[in-house]
Design a protein around this motif. Sequence first.
Motif, PDB file in Angstrom:
ATOM      1  N   SER A   8       0.799  -1.226   0.000  1.00  0.00           N
ATOM      2  CA  SER A   8       0.000   0.000   0.000  1.00  0.00           C
ATOM      3  C   SER A   8       0.835   1.280   0.000  1.00  0.00           C
ATOM      4  CB  SER A   8      -0.948   0.008   1.198  1.00  0.00           C
ATOM      5  OG  SER A   8      -0.212  -0.015   2.401  1.00  0.00           O
ATOM      6  N   SER A   9       2.134   1.158  -0.204  1.00  0.00           N
ATOM      7  CA  SER A   9       2.974   2.359  -0.219  1.00  0.00           C
ATOM      8  C   SER A   9       2.831   3.086  -1.559  1.00  0.00           C
ATOM      9  CB  SER A   9       4.434   1.990   0.037  1.00  0.00           C
ATOM     10  OG  SER A   9       4.896   1.101  -0.947  1.00  0.00           O
ATOM     11  N   PRO A  10       3.093   4.408  -1.579  1.00  0.00           N
ATOM     12  CA  PRO A  10       3.003   5.159  -2.835  1.00  0.00           C
ATOM     13  C   PRO A  10       3.865   4.527  -3.931  1.00  0.00           C
ATOM     14  CG  PRO A  10       3.234   6.664  -1.002  1.00  0.00           C
ATOM     15  CD  PRO A  10       3.437   5.271  -0.453  1.00  0.00           C
ATOM     16  N   LYS A  11       3.351   4.592  -5.139  1.00  0.00           N
ATOM     17  CA  LYS A  11       3.993   4.033  -6.338  1.00  0.00           C
ATOM     18  C   LYS A  11       4.027   2.508  -6.337  1.00  0.00           C
ATOM     19  CE  LYS A  11       5.520   7.816  -8.546  1.00  0.00           C
ATOM     20  NZ  LYS A  11       5.548   8.113  -9.937  1.00  0.00           N
ATOM     21  N   SER A  12       3.298   1.879  -5.412  1.00  0.00           N
ATOM     22  CA  SER A  12       3.221   0.419  -5.418  1.00  0.00           C
ATOM     23  C   SER A  12       2.508  -0.021  -6.688  1.00  0.00           C
ATOM     24  CB  SER A  12       2.456  -0.068  -4.188  1.00  0.00           C
ATOM     25  OG  SER A  12       2.371  -1.472  -4.189  1.00  0.00           O
ATOM     26  N   PRO A  13       3.061  -0.987  -7.426  1.00  0.00           N
ATOM     27  CA  PRO A  13       2.457  -1.393  -8.696  1.00  0.00           C
ATOM     28  C   PRO A  13       1.150  -2.153  -8.500  1.00  0.00           C
ATOM     29  CG  PRO A  13       4.272  -2.844  -8.153  1.00  0.00           C
ATOM     30  CD  PRO A  13       4.270  -1.747  -7.116  1.00  0.00           C
ATOM     31  N   VAL A  14       0.270  -1.988  -9.463  1.00  0.00           N
ATOM     32  CA  VAL A  14      -0.974  -2.745  -9.505  1.00  0.00           C
ATOM     33  C   VAL A  14      -0.708  -3.955 -10.396  1.00  0.00           C
ATOM     34  CG1 VAL A  14      -3.386  -2.694 -10.217  1.00  0.00           C
ATOM     35  CG2 VAL A  14      -2.351  -0.670  -9.174  1.00  0.00           C
ATOM     36  N   ALA A  41      -8.707  -0.483   0.770  1.00  0.00           N
ATOM     37  CA  ALA A  41      -7.961  -0.816   1.982  1.00  0.00           C
ATOM     38  C   ALA A  41      -7.019   0.281   2.453  1.00  0.00           C
ATOM     39  CB  ALA A  41      -7.171  -2.104   1.760  1.00  0.00           C
ATOM     40  N   ASN A  42      -6.658   1.215   1.578  1.00  0.00           N
ATOM     41  CA  ASN A  42      -5.634   2.168   1.995  1.00  0.00           C
ATOM     42  C   ASN A  42      -5.890   3.611   1.587  1.00  0.00           C
ATOM     43  OD1 ASN A  42      -4.805   2.457  -0.726  1.00  0.00           O
ATOM     44  ND2 ASN A  42      -3.604   0.596  -0.539  1.00  0.00           N
ATOM     45  N   ASP A  43      -7.010   3.897   0.980  1.00  0.00           N
ATOM     46  CA  ASP A  43      -7.380   5.275   0.638  1.00  0.00           C
ATOM     47  C   ASP A  43      -6.494   5.916  -0.430  1.00  0.00           C
ATOM     48  OD1 ASP A  43      -9.699   6.322   1.528  1.00  0.00           O
ATOM     49  OD2 ASP A  43      -8.810   7.710   2.940  1.00  0.00           O
ATOM     50  N   ASN A  44      -5.810   5.116  -1.232  1.00  0.00           N
ATOM     51  CA  ASN A  44      -5.029   5.635  -2.351  1.00  0.00           C
ATOM     52  C   ASN A  44      -5.822   5.493  -3.638  1.00  0.00           C
ATOM     53  OD1 ASN A  44      -2.545   6.416  -1.096  1.00  0.00           O
ATOM     54  ND2 ASN A  44      -2.079   4.258  -0.826  1.00  0.00           N
ATOM     55  N   CYS A  45      -5.377   6.186  -4.674  1.00  0.00           N
ATOM     56  CA  CYS A  45      -6.052   6.146  -5.969  1.00  0.00           C
ATOM     57  C   CYS A  45      -5.177   5.479  -7.026  1.00  0.00           C
ATOM     58  CB  CYS A  45      -6.383   7.564  -6.430  1.00  0.00           C
ATOM     59  SG  CYS A  45      -7.767   8.301  -5.533  1.00  0.00           S
ATOM     60  N   LEU A  46      -5.852   4.914  -8.022  1.00  0.00           N
ATOM     61  CA  LEU A  46      -5.146   4.353  -9.160  1.00  0.00           C
ATOM     62  C   LEU A  46      -4.525   5.495  -9.951  1.00  0.00           C
ATOM     63  CD1 LEU A  46      -4.561   1.747 -10.798  1.00  0.00           C
ATOM     64  CD2 LEU A  46      -6.584   2.321 -12.152  1.00  0.00           C
ATOM     65  N   CYS A  60      -4.489  10.189  -3.342  1.00  0.00           N
ATOM     66  CA  CYS A  60      -5.419  10.836  -4.266  1.00  0.00           C
ATOM     67  C   CYS A  60      -5.133  12.337  -4.346  1.00  0.00           C
ATOM     68  CB  CYS A  60      -6.856  10.609  -3.811  1.00  0.00           C
ATOM     69  SG  CYS A  60      -7.319   8.865  -3.783  1.00  0.00           S
ATOM     70  N   THR A  61      -5.032  12.823  -5.581  1.00  0.00           N
ATOM     71  CA  THR A  61      -4.794  14.247  -5.835  1.00  0.00           C
ATOM     72  C   THR A  61      -5.669  14.678  -7.005  1.00  0.00           C
ATOM     73  OG1 THR A  61      -3.010  13.819  -7.397  1.00  0.00           O
ATOM     74  CG2 THR A  61      -2.387  14.061  -5.077  1.00  0.00           C
ATOM     75  N   ASP A  62      -5.502  15.900  -7.446  1.00  0.00           N
ATOM     76  CA  ASP A  62      -6.275  16.412  -8.578  1.00  0.00           C
ATOM     77  C   ASP A  62      -5.553  16.248  -9.911  1.00  0.00           C
ATOM     78  OD1 ASP A  62      -8.536  17.157  -7.217  1.00  0.00           O
ATOM     79  OD2 ASP A  62      -7.832  19.177  -6.785  1.00  0.00           O
ATOM     80  N   THR A  63      -4.603  15.347 -10.000  1.00  0.00           N
ATOM     81  CA  THR A  63      -3.879  15.169 -11.256  1.00  0.00           C
ATOM     82  C   THR A  63      -4.712  14.371 -12.255  1.00  0.00           C
ATOM     83  OG1 THR A  63      -2.819  13.143 -10.505  1.00  0.00           O
ATOM     84  CG2 THR A  63      -1.646  15.198 -10.086  1.00  0.00           C
ATOM     85  N   ASN A  64      -4.540  14.682 -13.528  1.00  0.00           N
ATOM     86  CA  ASN A  64      -5.327  13.983 -14.546  1.00  0.00           C
ATOM     87  C   ASN A  64      -4.867  12.540 -14.753  1.00  0.00           C
ATOM     88  OD1 ASN A  64      -2.969  14.472 -15.889  1.00  0.00           O
ATOM     89  ND2 ASN A  64      -3.890  15.508 -17.636  1.00  0.00           N
ATOM     90  N   THR A  65      -3.720  12.159 -14.226  1.00  0.00           N
ATOM     91  CA  THR A  65      -3.285  10.764 -14.344  1.00  0.00           C
ATOM     92  C   THR A  65      -4.062   9.853 -13.395  1.00  0.00           C
ATOM     93  OG1 THR A  65      -1.481  11.114 -12.765  1.00  0.00           O
ATOM     94  CG2 THR A  65      -0.959  11.343 -15.130  1.00  0.00           C
ATOM     95  N   GLN A  66      -4.903  10.446 -12.561  1.00  0.00           N
ATOM     96  CA  GLN A  66      -5.760   9.656 -11.675  1.00  0.00           C
ATOM     97  C   GLN A  66      -7.222   9.699 -12.113  1.00  0.00           C
ATOM     98  OE1 GLN A  66      -5.138  10.840  -7.588  1.00  0.00           O
ATOM     99  NE2 GLN A  66      -3.096   9.979  -7.542  1.00  0.00           N
ATOM    100  N   GLU A  67      -7.492  10.265 -13.271  1.00  0.00           N
ATOM    101  CA  GLU A  67      -8.866  10.331 -13.768  1.00  0.00           C
ATOM    102  C   GLU A  67      -9.119   9.184 -14.737  1.00  0.00           C
ATOM    103  OE1 GLU A  67      -9.622  14.182 -15.435  1.00  0.00           O
ATOM    104  OE2 GLU A  67      -9.228  15.182 -13.528  1.00  0.00           O
TER     105      GLU A  67
END
Length: 96
Positions: A8-14, A41-46, A60-67
């Motif tokens: 669940s750490s940032p940049k963890s691969p899916v 489970a961890n409140d992060n975004c794809l 989760c941020t407002d970047t378009n790479t998460q839309e």
Amino acid sequence: MCWDLPDSSPKSPVLLYGCHLGGGNQLWRYHPDTQRLKHSANDNCLDWDPSTRNLFINPCTDTNTQEWLIDNVDAEMMAKWDNVAKRITGPVEDYP
């Protein structure tokens, strides 16, 4: 195959992994209002890197790479999310 999150750490691969219906690391929720796919489970975004085309999670941020635009969202199923997400163990049809 299901999207699986081994860490669940940032940049963890899916990763793609056999679906186990245990929820947790394979449970994601789409938010049509923000177009975000949020891991339960961890409140992060794809998220993704356009240069490498790799999928991973990030806060989760407002970047378009998460839309993510999903054309067909089952509003009835989304309304059942709070009941279903806590006990994913079988076919969705089994849940009220």
